[in-house]
Design an enzyme around this catalytic site. Sequence first.
Site, PDB file in Angstrom:
ATOM      1  N   PRO A  52       0.710  -1.244  -0.002  1.00  0.00           N
ATOM      2  CA  PRO A  52       0.185  -0.097  -0.090  1.00  0.00           C
ATOM      3  C   PRO A  52       0.756   1.138   0.094  1.00  0.00           C
ATOM      4  CG  PRO A  52      -0.217  -1.196   2.139  1.00  0.00           C
ATOM      5  CD  PRO A  52       0.580  -2.127   1.193  1.00  0.00           C
ATOM      6  N   ASN A  53       0.272   2.155  -0.840  1.00  0.00           N
ATOM      7  CA  ASN A  53       1.052   3.492  -0.702  1.00  0.00           C
ATOM      8  C   ASN A  53       2.249   3.463  -1.614  1.00  0.00           C
ATOM      9  OD1 ASN A  53      -1.292   4.790   0.447  1.00  0.00           O
ATOM     10  ND2 ASN A  53      -0.492   3.763   2.496  1.00  0.00           N
ATOM     11  N   ARG A  60       5.123  12.232  -2.734  1.00  0.00           N
ATOM     12  CA  ARG A  60       4.953  12.950  -1.552  1.00  0.00           C
ATOM     13  C   ARG A  60       6.166  12.540  -0.476  1.00  0.00           C
ATOM     14  NH1 ARG A  60      -1.301  11.423  -1.555  1.00  0.00           N
ATOM     15  NH2 ARG A  60      -1.251  12.155  -3.785  1.00  0.00           N
ATOM     16  N   TYR A  65      11.211   9.037   1.532  1.00  0.00           N
ATOM     17  CA  TYR A  65      11.100   7.820   0.619  1.00  0.00           C
ATOM     18  C   TYR A  65      11.923   8.415  -0.753  1.00  0.00           C
ATOM     19  CZ  TYR A  65       7.761   5.953   3.803  1.00  0.00           C
ATOM     20  OH  TYR A  65       7.004   5.365   4.700  1.00  0.00           O
ATOM     21  N   ASN A 116       7.984  -5.618  -0.710  1.00  0.00           N
ATOM     22  CA  ASN A 116       7.823  -4.591   0.276  1.00  0.00           C
ATOM     23  C   ASN A 116       6.589  -4.519   0.481  1.00  0.00           C
ATOM     24  OD1 ASN A 116       7.821  -2.264   1.569  1.00  0.00           O
ATOM     25  ND2 ASN A 116       9.207  -1.259   0.206  1.00  0.00           N
ATOM     26  N   ALA A 119       2.903  -0.826   4.804  1.00  0.00           N
ATOM     27  CA  ALA A 119       2.491  -1.170   6.390  1.00  0.00           C
ATOM     28  C   ALA A 119       2.232  -2.288   6.634  1.00  0.00           C
ATOM     29  CB  ALA A 119       1.495   0.260   6.769  1.00  0.00           C
ATOM     30  N   GLU A 140      12.581  -9.735   1.942  1.00  0.00           N
ATOM     31  CA  GLU A 140      11.769  -8.572   2.259  1.00  0.00           C
ATOM     32  C   GLU A 140      12.647  -7.341   2.104  1.00  0.00           C
ATOM     33  OE1 GLU A 140      11.059  -8.776   6.507  1.00  0.00           O
ATOM     34  OE2 GLU A 140      10.123  -6.852   6.629  1.00  0.00           O
ATOM     35  N   HIS A 142      12.677  -2.800   2.143  1.00  0.00           N
ATOM     36  CA  HIS A 142      12.108  -1.745   2.552  1.00  0.00           C
ATOM     37  C   HIS A 142      13.133  -0.571   2.189  1.00  0.00           C
ATOM     38  CE1 HIS A 142       9.007  -3.432   5.035  1.00  0.00           C
ATOM     39  NE2 HIS A 142      10.007  -4.301   5.569  1.00  0.00           N
ATOM     40  N   ARG A 149      12.814   4.179  12.715  1.00  0.00           N
ATOM     41  CA  ARG A 149      11.653   5.069  12.789  1.00  0.00           C
ATOM     42  C   ARG A 149      10.793   4.774  14.001  1.00  0.00           C
ATOM     43  NH1 ARG A 149       9.283   4.697   6.902  1.00  0.00           N
ATOM     44  NH2 ARG A 149       8.096   6.443   7.815  1.00  0.00           N
TER      45      ARG A 149
HETATM   46  O1  CA2 Z   1      10.315   2.091   3.762  1.00  0.00           O
HETATM   47  C1  CA2 Z   1       9.421   1.194   3.319  1.00  0.00           C
HETATM   48  O2  CA2 Z   1       9.818   0.753   2.104  1.00  0.00           O
HETATM   49  C2  CA2 Z   1       8.161   1.016   3.910  1.00  0.00           C
HETATM   50  O3  CA2 Z   1       7.713  -0.473   3.541  1.00  0.00           O
HETATM   51  C3  CA2 Z   1       7.292   2.140   3.349  1.00  0.00           C
HETATM   52  C4  CA2 Z   1       5.760   1.725   4.011  1.00  0.00           C
HETATM   53  C5  CA2 Z   1       5.841   2.307   5.561  1.00  0.00           C
HETATM   54  O4  CA2 Z   1       4.689   1.798   5.973  1.00  0.00           O
HETATM   55  C6  CA2 Z   1       6.823   0.980   6.163  1.00  0.00           C
HETATM   56  O5  CA2 Z   1       6.983   1.110   7.406  1.00  0.00           O
HETATM   57  C7  CA2 Z   1       8.416   0.970   5.372  1.00  0.00           C
HETATM   58  C8  CA2 Z   1       5.066   3.222   3.460  1.00  0.00           C
HETATM   59  C9  CA2 Z   1       5.145   3.445   2.063  1.00  0.00           C
HETATM   60  C10 CA2 Z   1       4.246   4.559   1.650  1.00  0.00           C
HETATM   61  O6  CA2 Z   1       4.701   5.357   0.840  1.00  0.00           O
HETATM   62  C11 CA2 Z   1       4.817   6.494   0.406  1.00  0.00           C
HETATM   63  C12 CA2 Z   1       5.165   7.351  -0.355  1.00  0.00           C
HETATM   64  C13 CA2 Z   1       5.173   8.654  -0.961  1.00  0.00           C
HETATM   65  C14 CA2 Z   1       4.212   9.208  -0.102  1.00  0.00           C
HETATM   66  C15 CA2 Z   1       3.623   8.597   0.904  1.00  0.00           C
HETATM   67  C16 CA2 Z   1       3.962   7.182   1.322  1.00  0.00           C
END
Ligand code: CA2
Length: 194
Positions: A52-53, A60, A65, A116, A119, A140, A142, A149
């Site tokens: 997700p996301n 953003r 990221y 990946n 969340a 896995e 990230h 974090r």
């Molecule tokens: O660090 C990672 O790759 C994560 O898997 C990214 C997830 C986060 O919930 C994990 O804890 C770590 C979130 C991805 C959200 O990506 C976004 C990208 C741009 C703007 C907002 C969110």
Amino acid sequence: MMVRHYRPVRAAELQRIAGMDFCPRPANAGPLALSANCDRTMTPSVLILNGPNLNLLGTRQPEVYGRATLADIERDCRAKADTLGLAVDFRQSNGEGTLIDWIHAARGTHAGIVLNAGAYTHTSIAIMDAISSVELPVIEVHLSNIHRREPFRHQSYISKVAVGMICGFGPFGYQIALEAIANHLGIATPRGTA
Ligand code: CA2
């Protein structure tokens, strides 16, 4: 510079590793070339799943990221996979059930998974169970270092069933993960160790 060599991968061998049939490989294609004692060589395929996301990458929160988009990461994964003699199926979904369905369908189609889970990493016993059920190697990955974090990101259900986990290297982590899965499958090995 580390010189790598690729040994031919027999269909039967990869079938043993991952219980799957591989797509036939053209005789002139890349590093898994046909050898005298190998009747058929195949291109092992890796499923790269994004949760997700991650479709929002590059649009953003660049301070967390980075500026690369998911399309950039896909392009770089395809280039890296080419050098490793791997095929790639690159996907993203915001749905837990969709990710689980793709994991189930991977058995018999893919030799391994780079995941990946976003969340869902920190919440999804269902994805963990799906990985256990297919018995495919999962690496896995990230983008961020989840251990630097918030405490709720320190827990990973995926790590409990993954071969290993790479975090904190941004998009480069996907490249490391591809290399790790190739090595785990015995496809790419440093010179002298095969
Ligand atoms: O660090 C990672 O790759 C994560 O898997 C990214 C997830 C986060 O919930 C994990 O804890 C770590 C979130 C991805 C959200 O990506 C976004 C990208 C741009 C703007 C907002 C969110």
